[in-house]
Design a protein around this motif. Structure first.
Motif, PDB file in Angstrom:
ATOM      1  N   ALA A  62      19.923  -5.687 -23.256  1.00 45.98           N
ATOM      2  CA  ALA A  62      20.413  -5.168 -21.470  1.00 45.98           C
ATOM      3  C   ALA A  62      20.998  -6.464 -21.290  1.00 45.98           C
ATOM      4  O   ALA A  62      21.834  -7.343 -21.726  1.00 45.98           O
ATOM      5  CB  ALA A  62      19.013  -5.391 -20.675  1.00 45.98           C
TER       6      ALA A  62
ATOM      7  N   ARG B 230      20.842   1.725 -21.925  1.00 44.58           N
ATOM      8  CA  ARG B 230      19.757   2.715 -22.302  1.00 44.58           C
ATOM      9  C   ARG B 230      19.911   3.659 -21.426  1.00 44.58           C
ATOM     10  O   ARG B 230      20.053   3.833 -19.745  1.00 44.58           O
ATOM     11  CB  ARG B 230      18.707   2.499 -22.498  1.00 44.58           C
ATOM     12  CG  ARG B 230      17.898   2.353 -21.710  1.00 44.58           C
ATOM     13  CD  ARG B 230      16.526   2.276 -22.617  1.00 44.58           C
ATOM     14  NE  ARG B 230      15.585   2.848 -21.588  1.00 44.58           N
ATOM     15  CZ  ARG B 230      14.946   1.480 -21.172  1.00 44.58           C
ATOM     16  NH1 ARG B 230      15.567   0.034 -21.228  1.00 44.58           N
ATOM     17  NH2 ARG B 230      13.879   1.874 -19.978  1.00 44.58           N
ATOM     18  N   GLU B 231      20.649   5.148 -21.799  1.00 45.54           N
ATOM     19  CA  GLU B 231      20.618   6.110 -21.160  1.00 45.54           C
ATOM     20  C   GLU B 231      19.592   6.367 -19.512  1.00 45.54           C
ATOM     21  O   GLU B 231      18.461   6.242 -20.485  1.00 45.54           O
ATOM     22  CB  GLU B 231      20.531   6.906 -21.158  1.00 45.54           C
ATOM     23  CG  GLU B 231      21.493   8.249 -20.051  1.00 45.54           C
ATOM     24  CD  GLU B 231      22.182   9.649 -21.074  1.00 45.54           C
ATOM     25  OE1 GLU B 231      22.312  11.095 -20.204  1.00 45.54           O
ATOM     26  OE2 GLU B 231      22.664   9.857 -22.057  1.00 45.54           O
ATOM     27  N   GLY B 232      19.838   6.404 -18.354  1.00 46.90           N
ATOM     28  CA  GLY B 232      18.978   6.645 -17.602  1.00 46.90           C
ATOM     29  C   GLY B 232      17.758   5.322 -17.245  1.00 46.90           C
ATOM     30  O   GLY B 232      17.045   5.573 -16.301  1.00 46.90           O
ATOM     31  N   ALA B 233      18.426   4.274 -17.429  1.00 45.44           N
ATOM     32  CA  ALA B 233      17.619   2.808 -16.930  1.00 45.44           C
ATOM     33  C   ALA B 233      17.562   2.667 -15.792  1.00 45.44           C
ATOM     34  O   ALA B 233      18.857   2.804 -15.322  1.00 45.44           O
ATOM     35  CB  ALA B 233      17.549   2.088 -18.289  1.00 45.44           C
ATOM     36  N   ALA B 234      16.811   1.921 -15.209  1.00 43.15           N
ATOM     37  CA  ALA B 234      16.739   1.562 -13.875  1.00 43.15           C
ATOM     38  C   ALA B 234      16.864   0.126 -13.443  1.00 43.15           C
ATOM     39  O   ALA B 234      16.067  -1.117 -14.459  1.00 43.15           O
ATOM     40  CB  ALA B 234      15.535   2.279 -13.179  1.00 43.15           C
TER      41      ALA B 234
ATOM     42  N   GLU C 222      16.033  -3.467 -13.225  1.00 42.94           N
ATOM     43  CA  GLU C 222      14.748  -4.448 -12.644  1.00 42.94           C
ATOM     44  C   GLU C 222      14.639  -6.083 -12.204  1.00 42.94           C
ATOM     45  O   GLU C 222      15.612  -6.529 -12.532  1.00 42.94           O
ATOM     46  CB  GLU C 222      14.478  -4.704 -14.323  1.00 42.94           C
ATOM     47  CG  GLU C 222      12.453  -5.332 -13.847  1.00 42.94           C
ATOM     48  CD  GLU C 222      11.998  -5.713 -15.604  1.00 42.94           C
ATOM     49  OE1 GLU C 222      11.435  -6.529 -15.465  1.00 42.94           O
ATOM     50  OE2 GLU C 222      12.909  -5.553 -16.650  1.00 42.94           O
TER      51      GLU C 222
ATOM     52  N   GLU D 153      18.733  -9.380 -11.616  1.00 41.10           N
ATOM     53  CA  GLU D 153      18.189  -7.975 -11.787  1.00 41.10           C
ATOM     54  C   GLU D 153      18.305  -7.955 -13.148  1.00 41.10           C
ATOM     55  O   GLU D 153      19.384  -9.152 -14.086  1.00 41.10           O
ATOM     56  CB  GLU D 153      18.694  -6.453 -10.995  1.00 41.10           C
ATOM     57  CG  GLU D 153      18.116  -6.839 -10.306  1.00 41.10           C
ATOM     58  CD  GLU D 153      19.268  -5.975  -9.028  1.00 41.10           C
ATOM     59  OE1 GLU D 153      19.915  -4.600  -9.710  1.00 41.10           O
ATOM     60  OE2 GLU D 153      18.874  -5.285  -7.880  1.00 41.10           O
ATOM     61  N   ARG D 154      17.655  -6.733 -13.921  1.00 39.71           N
ATOM     62  CA  ARG D 154      17.987  -6.549 -15.392  1.00 39.71           C
ATOM     63  C   ARG D 154      18.190  -5.458 -15.525  1.00 39.71           C
ATOM     64  O   ARG D 154      17.364  -4.406 -15.270  1.00 39.71           O
ATOM     65  CB  ARG D 154      17.056  -7.242 -16.417  1.00 39.71           C
ATOM     66  CG  ARG D 154      16.967  -7.234 -17.895  1.00 39.71           C
ATOM     67  CD  ARG D 154      16.236  -6.977 -18.881  1.00 39.71           C
ATOM     68  NE  ARG D 154      14.732  -7.377 -18.221  1.00 39.71           N
ATOM     69  CZ  ARG D 154      14.159  -8.380 -18.446  1.00 39.71           C
ATOM     70  NH1 ARG D 154      13.951  -9.506 -19.769  1.00 39.71           N
ATOM     71  NH2 ARG D 154      12.751  -8.467 -18.739  1.00 39.71           N
ATOM     72  N   LEU D 155      19.360  -5.328 -16.406  1.00 38.21           N
ATOM     73  CA  LEU D 155      19.439  -3.242 -17.130  1.00 38.21           C
ATOM     74  C   LEU D 155      19.612  -3.119 -18.033  1.00 38.21           C
ATOM     75  O   LEU D 155      20.753  -3.775 -18.699  1.00 38.21           O
ATOM     76  CB  LEU D 155      20.883  -2.594 -16.440  1.00 38.21           C
ATOM     77  CG  LEU D 155      20.735  -1.512 -16.286  1.00 38.21           C
ATOM     78  CD1 LEU D 155      20.208  -0.039 -15.572  1.00 38.21           C
ATOM     79  CD2 LEU D 155      22.641  -1.389 -15.463  1.00 38.21           C
ATOM     80  N   ALA D 156      19.114  -2.277 -18.204  1.00 34.16           N
ATOM     81  CA  ALA D 156      18.412  -1.740 -20.175  1.00 34.16           C
ATOM     82  C   ALA D 156      19.709  -1.396 -20.633  1.00 34.16           C
ATOM     83  O   ALA D 156      19.929  -0.449 -19.673  1.00 34.16           O
ATOM     84  CB  ALA D 156      17.762  -1.312 -20.261  1.00 34.16           C
TER      85      ALA D 156
END
Length: 95
Positions: free
Chosen positions: A9, A24-28, A30, A19-22
């Motif tokens: 991430a 991977r496709e489609g991740a929102a 956090e 914020e953290r963004l994983a």
């Protein structure tokens, strides 16, 4: 911006929100923390992550700050040096 230690991430700031963004496709995104800074702080937060990815580290004025991204608590310590060149500037730090 920084990567988490496992590389899964990105962690970044949007203003004073972290914020953290994983990766991977489609991740929102956090929201990890909303960092409370003094009123005279910059609108953009420049930070580093510690080696565990749990703590956000930054400086402001003559203080170091460590924000726990799990519980949102903040620890602050003064930067103590004998001479303070550029008194009105926040120091740069390497973690």
């Amino acid at each position: 911006m920084a990567y988490t230690p496992d590389g899964a991430a990105l962690v970044y700031s949007a203003g004073h929100t972290v914020e953290r963004l994983a990766l991977r496709e489609g991740a929102a995104p956090e929201v990890l923390a909303r960092v409370v800074l003094p009123p005279d702080a910059s609108l953009s937060l420049r930070f580093s992550l510690d080696g565990t990815g749990r703590y956000l580290l930054h400086t402001h004025g003559r203080r170091f700050y460590r924000v726990d991204l799990q519980d949102g608590s903040t620890t602050s310590l003064p930067i103590e040096v004998r001479a303070h060149p550029g008194e009105d500037l926040s120091p740069n730090a390497a973690w």
